[in-house]
Design an enzyme around this catalytic site. Sequence first.
Site, PDB file in Angstrom:
ATOM      1  NE  ARG A 292      -1.688  -4.518   7.424  1.00 48.97           N
ATOM      2  CZ  ARG A 292      -3.257  -4.618   7.187  1.00 48.97           C
ATOM      3  NH1 ARG A 292      -3.908  -5.214   8.581  1.00 48.97           N
ATOM      4  NH2 ARG A 292      -4.240  -4.108   6.444  1.00 48.97           N
TER       5      ARG A 292
ATOM      6  CG  ASP B  35      -6.871   0.704   9.143  1.00 54.01           C
ATOM      7  OD1 ASP B  35      -7.004   0.390   7.982  1.00 54.01           O
ATOM      8  OD2 ASP B  35      -5.489   0.320   9.750  1.00 54.01           O
TER       9      ASP B  35
ATOM     10  NE  ARG C  74      -7.885  -0.236   3.074  1.00 57.63           N
ATOM     11  CZ  ARG C  74      -6.140  -0.584   2.880  1.00 57.63           C
ATOM     12  NH1 ARG C  74      -6.060  -1.429   3.503  1.00 57.63           N
ATOM     13  NH2 ARG C  74      -5.427  -1.115   0.883  1.00 57.63           N
TER      14      ARG C  74
ATOM     15  CG  HIS D 100      -1.859  -1.206  10.051  1.00 56.14           C
ATOM     16  ND1 HIS D 100      -3.077  -0.443   9.164  1.00 56.14           N
ATOM     17  CD2 HIS D 100      -1.120  -1.824   9.063  1.00 56.14           C
ATOM     18  CE1 HIS D 100      -3.098  -0.900   7.953  1.00 56.14           C
ATOM     19  NE2 HIS D 100      -2.195  -1.444   7.243  1.00 56.14           N
TER      20      HIS D 100
HETATM   21  N1  LIG Z   1       0.775   1.147   6.818  1.00 56.21           N
HETATM   22  C1  LIG Z   1       0.017   0.693   5.970  1.00 56.21           C
HETATM   23  O1  LIG Z   1      -0.702   0.939   5.742  1.00 56.21           O
HETATM   24  C2  LIG Z   1       0.231  -0.101   4.828  1.00 56.21           C
HETATM   25  C3  LIG Z   1      -0.641  -0.400   3.264  1.00 56.21           C
HETATM   26  C4  LIG Z   1       0.078  -1.074   2.250  1.00 56.21           C
HETATM   27  C5  LIG Z   1       0.996  -1.775   2.420  1.00 56.21           C
HETATM   28  N2  LIG Z   1       2.175  -0.681   3.814  1.00 56.21           N
HETATM   29  C6  LIG Z   1       3.185  -2.115   3.658  1.00 56.21           C
HETATM   30  O2  LIG Z   1       4.534  -1.134   3.131  1.00 56.21           O
HETATM   31  C7  LIG Z   1       5.203  -1.711   2.394  1.00 56.21           C
HETATM   32  C8  LIG Z   1       5.473  -1.495   0.467  1.00 56.21           C
HETATM   33  O3  LIG Z   1       4.272  -1.936   0.321  1.00 56.21           O
HETATM   34  P1  LIG Z   1       4.909  -1.691  -1.510  1.00 56.21           P
HETATM   35  O4  LIG Z   1       3.640  -2.392  -2.057  1.00 56.21           O
HETATM   36  O5  LIG Z   1       4.831  -0.713  -1.813  1.00 56.21           O
HETATM   37  O6  LIG Z   1       5.309  -3.396  -1.824  1.00 56.21           O
HETATM   38  P2  LIG Z   1       6.700  -3.468  -2.930  1.00 56.21           P
HETATM   39  O7  LIG Z   1       7.174  -4.881  -3.357  1.00 56.21           O
HETATM   40  O8  LIG Z   1       5.784  -2.848  -4.290  1.00 56.21           O
HETATM   41  O9  LIG Z   1       7.873  -1.766  -2.654  1.00 56.21           O
HETATM   42  C9  LIG Z   1       8.587  -2.332  -1.327  1.00 56.21           C
HETATM   43  C10 LIG Z   1      10.113  -1.244  -1.945  1.00 56.21           C
HETATM   44  O10 LIG Z   1      10.976  -1.022  -0.988  1.00 56.21           O
HETATM   45  C11 LIG Z   1      12.623  -1.780  -1.385  1.00 56.21           C
HETATM   46  N3  LIG Z   1      13.091  -2.022  -0.518  1.00 56.21           N
HETATM   47  C12 LIG Z   1      14.030  -2.793   0.277  1.00 56.21           C
HETATM   48  N4  LIG Z   1      14.749  -3.063   1.191  1.00 56.21           N
HETATM   49  C13 LIG Z   1      15.193  -1.836   0.574  1.00 56.21           C
HETATM   50  C14 LIG Z   1      15.804  -0.566   1.250  1.00 56.21           C
HETATM   51  N5  LIG Z   1      16.811  -1.318   1.918  1.00 56.21           N
HETATM   52  N6  LIG Z   1      16.090   0.227   0.866  1.00 56.21           N
HETATM   53  C15 LIG Z   1      15.814   1.015   0.011  1.00 56.21           C
HETATM   54  N7  LIG Z   1      14.402   0.483  -0.468  1.00 56.21           N
HETATM   55  C16 LIG Z   1      13.843  -1.103  -0.101  1.00 56.21           C
HETATM   56  C17 LIG Z   1      12.079  -2.550  -2.570  1.00 56.21           C
HETATM   57  O11 LIG Z   1      13.156  -2.924  -3.805  1.00 56.21           O
HETATM   58  C18 LIG Z   1      10.799  -2.113  -3.591  1.00 56.21           C
HETATM   59  O12 LIG Z   1      10.649  -1.170  -4.684  1.00 56.21           O
HETATM   60  C19 LIG Z   1       5.108  -3.281   2.966  1.00 56.21           C
HETATM   61  O13 LIG Z   1       5.579  -3.326   3.970  1.00 56.21           O
HETATM   62  C20 LIG Z   1       3.413  -3.421   3.251  1.00 56.21           C
HETATM   63  O14 LIG Z   1       3.193  -4.593   3.725  1.00 56.21           O
HETATM   64  C21 LIG Z   1       2.121  -0.899   4.570  1.00 56.21           C
END
Ligand SMILES: NC(=O)c1ccc[n+]([C@@H]2O[C@H](COP(=O)([O-])OP(=O)(O)OC[C@H]3O[C@@H](n4cnc5c(N)ncnc54)[C@H](O)[C@@H]3O)[C@@H](O)[C@H]2O)c1
Length: 311
Positions: free
Chosen positions: A88, A148, A151, A175
């Site tokens: 991450r 988490d 999970r 995380h």
């Molecule tokens: N905190 C957690 O527990 C957790 C869990 C899963 C994923 N994540 C994180 O969440 C994020 C999203 O994951 P995902 O699988 O949905 O990715 P994804 O690629 O499916 O979606 C991300 C979206 O963000 C959009 N985006 C990018 N820049 C942008 C901006 N400036 N303004 C608006 N939208 C914008 C993209 O166009 C895309 O549609 C990632 O960083 C991932 O690592 C965190």
Amino acid sequence: MKVTVVGAGAVGATCADNIARKELASELVLLDIKDGVAEGKAQDMMQTAALLGFDTKITGSTSDYSKTAGSDVVVITSGLPRKPGMTREELIGVNAGIVKGVAENILKHSPDTIIIVVSNPMDTMTYLALKSTGLQKHKIIGMGGALDSARFRYQLSQHLGASPADLNALVIGGHGDTTMIPLIRHATWNSAPVSDFLSADQQKQIVADTMVGGATLTKLLGTSAWYAPGAAGAAMVEAIVRDEKKLFSCCVSLEGEYGQNDICLGVPVILGKNGWEKILELKLNAEEKELFKKSADAVRSMNDVLSALPA
Ligand SMILES: NC(=O)c1ccc[n+]([C@@H]2O[C@H](COP(=O)([O-])OP(=O)(O)OC[C@H]3O[C@@H](n4cnc5c(N)ncnc54)[C@H](O)[C@@H]3O)[C@@H](O)[C@H]2O)c1
């Protein structure tokens, strides 16, 4: 209630879908930078309303933040997800710019909102959102521990043959695959310690499998998971908009709690209408305290990278 989800990708769209199905808001805005994607997903979700029977009005927006005005809660999921083999933490450079820009735009139109940060590396992105916006600390909450911990409960349920709903278990700390701390000594099966039913080896295995829970899915899916992350984000929105005073492990600003300062890290908090309302100080033993300190050290060195990034 009005809720905005920024990022209409896998996690954002799933989170929005959960929020709509549960009717957590009368108005729900999905915003993304990719032309038409948020509008398309919003319309697609609206077309489930007749089938699922919800009244939430969902609209999409391509980077028009005026549509998000007056949001009570905003969930930030915009940013790159990790690919197999990535940590991450490797996402920091790109996602820091995205999260900072998004948080600033959101606050122009919803200065009193509560922000839930999902984008990774989440602990550092939460810290960045706190520092760059100057928003009151109770209004910035990172989502990681809620996922988490779910999970962790799943892993426990598999070994115990129990319903995950009957298991109480928390993951605190960062995380990250190596920074999270599944508190197995505190976990219970309807109030009985799970250690009454699990061997030491089983407990070790459950903790290890929980810690790589996200990486395991990333390997299978080719990208990071979305069902449980989206549901975890929505569960936090629910606790806030319904003022539930529910306990979740969330990444929040620490000012002396758990011996830490100037850091955002996962600890048990009460979520309600004011955001995170109270931190619970668990009685950690020496080993758990040491793990928490190590986790904080690792997150702090990740936060230090922020100052080396272009402003
Ligand atoms: N905190 C957690 O527990 C957790 C869990 C899963 C994923 N994540 C994180 O969440 C994020 C999203 O994951 P995902 O699988 O949905 O990715 P994804 O690629 O499916 O979606 C991300 C979206 O963000 C959009 N985006 C990018 N820049 C942008 C901006 N400036 N303004 C608006 N939208 C914008 C993209 O166009 C895309 O549609 C990632 O960083 C991932 O690592 C965190």
